[in-house]
Scaffold this active site. Structure first.
Site, PDB file in Angstrom:
ATOM      1  N   SER A  62       0.844  -1.390  -0.209  1.00 33.08           N
ATOM      2  CA  SER A  62      -0.033  -0.193  -0.027  1.00 33.08           C
ATOM      3  C   SER A  62       0.946   1.302   0.072  1.00 33.08           C
ATOM      4  O   SER A  62       0.373   2.371  -0.223  1.00 33.08           O
ATOM      5  CB  SER A  62      -0.941   0.148   1.126  1.00 33.08           C
ATOM      6  N   LYS A  99       0.712   3.977   6.575  1.00 29.90           N
ATOM      7  CA  LYS A  99       0.005   4.690   5.684  1.00 29.90           C
ATOM      8  C   LYS A  99       0.707   6.470   6.156  1.00 29.90           C
ATOM      9  O   LYS A  99       1.293   6.361   7.095  1.00 29.90           O
ATOM     10  CB  LYS A  99      -1.379   5.125   6.120  1.00 29.90           C
TER      11      LYS A  99
END
Lengths: 148, 323
Positions: A62, A99
């Site tokens: 990600s 993230k």
């Protein structure tokens, strides 16, 4: 699936290696000999607060557009107060996730988790979400040869 | 003034740092080889799980209850403990590590420049943020009173992890609500004796005259009584620091030649630690040659117990024929 596998950091050993303090030039090689006086220990260089530092290993892709890939090592410093734009390890709905964090709307109770991969959506965190910031990523370490 | 920094359910909290999904659930940590319960979360305590409950009995005693039982990871607990102690040393000049999950700080003089309540709250918040460990902090004029205060900090959320006993009225109030059996250094044998004299709270004991205490109890108890009355006299630095984890049973299936080495390895370090404590006797298992009859298994060599004296470090006598 968890995106980060967390580990404690063994900081009991030091390994100081000669350090070319003149900088590594990507052009004509300079006589770096004169600059080899200092030694660098990676524990000291990468870990400013050993009491609050943990390691993690990345699982998943990600954050691939940020150059962080599956198998890379994360240096996580829990003592750093997260700011917008920091890469963080968060705990979201039962899983650790890696993230970027956007805190610009924090006053309204909303935090955004931003992946660095166009095929993943941004994640909206509201006060109702089971989320917390576990630590701020201070360094990422990446292997550069495949035949090591 | 002294502070006690005490980790809340240390082993369970260590596990929860890396497994936040375990929060709010009954969790127990098991001893070596998953023998019995050595640490419990608050939820597990509320269920009535006792420390020392054998693992195999948990399912029978608590049918239908989902209890997370984890194998112990002492390497992790030791690492987390070292981090916490390092943070405490940033906050106080004199720190005595008392066990893996608690330490005392001598705050003498600091009360002049610090608001100790604020100091404790800051320290607890920092440990929580940096390491993820919840700690309770008690502050008082003696170590025994700091222990009492830490228990209040642990039990009541209103203290915001730090309770300070710094006035006579706070001391009396804290002790009047404190069961005698929970006082540091007062064991079960003392409790039954004290209760026969109608001492039920720590204040009941503290208010007894010194002569009465001296007549009925040995010196260590008198020291505890003094500490409850605000006179500091327990010096943990010069007390034998028996780690409760020195008592480590290790199973092994090796025949005697192989048994000798692991046994030496396991018994030497704790014996060495105890030897450093002046004037303390300890028992050390020493491998004996084969042929001596062991009460346990004749195929195995017998082990004699050597009694060591701390100061000299040498062997001054032997007790017990074998184990």
């Amino acid at each position: 699936m968890d995106e980060v596998e967390l580990m404690s950091a063994d900081l009991t050993h030091t390994l100081s290696l000669p350090f070319a303090n003149g900088g590594i030039k990507a052009g004509f090689p300079s006589p770096a000999q004169d600059y080899l006086e200092e030694a660098l220990d990676l524990n000291q260089e990468l870990i400013s607060n050993p009491m609050a530092t943990f390691y993690g290993r990345v699982k998943g892709d990600s954050m691939i557009d940020a150059g962080v890939e599956d198998g890379d090592i994360l240096v996580i410093d829990r003592s750093i107060e997260a700011q917008s734009g920091d890469m963080i390890v968060g705990y979201l709905d039962g899983e650790f996730t890696l993230k970027y964090v956007d805190l610009s709307l924090k006053d309204t109770g909303v935090i955004w988790l931003v992946p660095a991969n166009k095929s993943y959506p941004r994640i909206k965190i509201t006060p109702e979400t089971d989320f917390r910031i576990w630590g701020v990523v201070s360094y990422t370490i990446k292997k550069r040869v495949n035949h090591l | 003034m002294y502070a006690l920094i005490d980790c809340d359910n240390c082993f369970v909290s260590c596990e929860r740092v890396f497994r936040p999904d375990l929060e709010g659930k009954p969790v127990v940590v098991l001893s070596n080889n998953d023998g019995c319960v050595v640490a419990r979360s608050n939820e597990a305590k509320q269920l009535g799980i006792k420390e020392g409950t054998p693992f195999f009995k948990l399912a029978d005693e608590f049918p239908g209850v989902k209890i997370e039982a984890l194998s112990s990871n002492y390497t992790l607990y030791g690492d987390m403990s070292a981090r916490i102690m390092a943070i405490v040393r940033m906050y106080a000049p004199r720190v005595e590590v008392y066990s893996i999950d608690e330490c005392f700080c001598d705050l003498t003089g600091m009360e002049l420049t610090f608001d100790l309540k604020q100091w404790g709250e800051d320290l607890a918040a920092r440990i929580k943020k940096w390491v993820g460990m919840p700690v309770s902090i008690g502050i008082g004029p003696t170590k025994t009173l700091a222990k009492v205060a830490s228990r209040y900090a642990k039990t009541y959320a209103g203290y915001n992890k730090c309770c300070v006993i710094d006035t006579e009225s706070k001391r009396r109030k804290a002790l009047s609500g404190f069961p005698i059996g929970k006082v540091w250094g007062i064991g079960r044998a003392y409790v039954s004796k004290l209760e026969s004299y109608a001492c039920h709270t720590a204040l009941d004991v503290a208010d007894k005259p010194q002569g009465w205490i001296r007549m009925l109890f040995p010196l260590p108890f008198e020291n505890t009584w003094r500490e409850l009355n605000g006179v500091s006299c327990i010096d943990t630095l010069h007390q034998p620091q028996f780690s409760r984890y020195d008592n480590r049973p290790r199973g092994t299936a090796h025949p005697h030649i192989k048994l000798r080495q692991p046994l030496c390895r396991e018994t030497a370090p704790p014996a060495q630690r105890v030897q450093h404590n002046d004037g303390i006797y300890c028992h050390q298992l020493v491998p004996q040659g084969p042929g001596m009859v062991s009460g346990y298994d004749k195929r195995y060599p017998a082990y004699r117990i050597e009694q060591h004296h701390g100061a000299g470090g040498g062997c001054i006598g032997r007790a017990g024929p074998s184990v």
